[in-house]
Scaffold this motif. Sequence first.
Motif: not given
Length: 261
Positions: A234-261
Motif C-alpha cells: 500500500t502507498a498511503p502517502k499517495q492517498a486519493l480523495e473521493l467526494l460523495f454526496d451525504p448519505g451516498h458515500a463509498l463506505d455506505e455503499r460497501i455496507v449496502s452491497e452486503q445486503f443485496e440479493f
Amino acid sequence: MKQSSPRRLALVASDVARAQEAAVEFAAAADWHTLDDADLAVVLGGDGFMLQTLHAMLDSGIVRPVYGVNLGTVGFLMNRFRAPAKILQKLHKARAIAVSPLIAEIVTREGTAHRCNAINEVSLLRETRQTAKIVVEVDGQVRIPELVCDGVLLSTPAGSTAYNLSANGPILPLDSRTLALTPISPFRPRRWRGAILPDRSTVTFRVIEADKRPVSVVADQKEIRDVASVSIATAPKQALELLFDPGHALDERIVSEQFEF
C-alpha cells in the motif's frame, strides 16, 4: 447563469456521448480551470473513466480531490447525476473518502522491471489453458509454497466490491485498514479461500514454471504479460480523495452491497 464557487474547479469528461452532452451543460454552469490550476475535479463518466482519471493524476503527480458524476453503468465510485446547478451548489457538503492505492513492483521473465499503481486490485491471471502455479509470500514469509489456480488477486477496500467480490472475496469496510488476498478458481490447496491482511503487509507472488505456465499481471486497467514475480504494498502517502454526496458515500455503499440479493 454561472455559479460562483469558493473552490477552483476542473471539468473532466469521458468521450462517451452521454458524458459529452452533460459536459456542455456543466461548462455553462460555472467558471472552470485546468486541472493544474484547480483544487477540485468534477469527473463525468463511469467507474472505468474514474479509474482512468485517478491513474492519470497519480502518473502526473497532480492529485486533486475528485467528485464523480455517474454517466456510466454501475457508478460505484460516482454520485448520482443531477442538474449541474444543484451539484455545484452542494459540492461544499460532499464527504471526503481517502483511498490509498497499491504499488506493484513487477519483474517479467526477461528481467524487465515495471511499477504500476492500482486503486482497486492487482490480479495475476494464467495466460494459457494450463493452470498457474504461484508461491504466495506475506512480509517475506512463504504462506503457500504452491498455489495451483487460474489466478490470485490482492484488493484494496475500495476495490473489494469489484473483481474481488466476483471471485468470492470478502467485502472490506473502507476504514478497516485491510487488504483482501483472494484466489481465482483455486485447485490446490482446494480448501483455501483467501485471507484478510493488514494494509501494512507486503505481498509477493512468484510464478513457478513461468515459461511453461505463463502468467500476466493486471493492475486495474494496465496489463503486463509473462511475469516472473510481483511485490505489492500500500502507498498511503499517495492517498486519493473521493467526494460523495451525504448519505451516498463509498463506505455506505460497501455496507449496502452486503445486503443485496
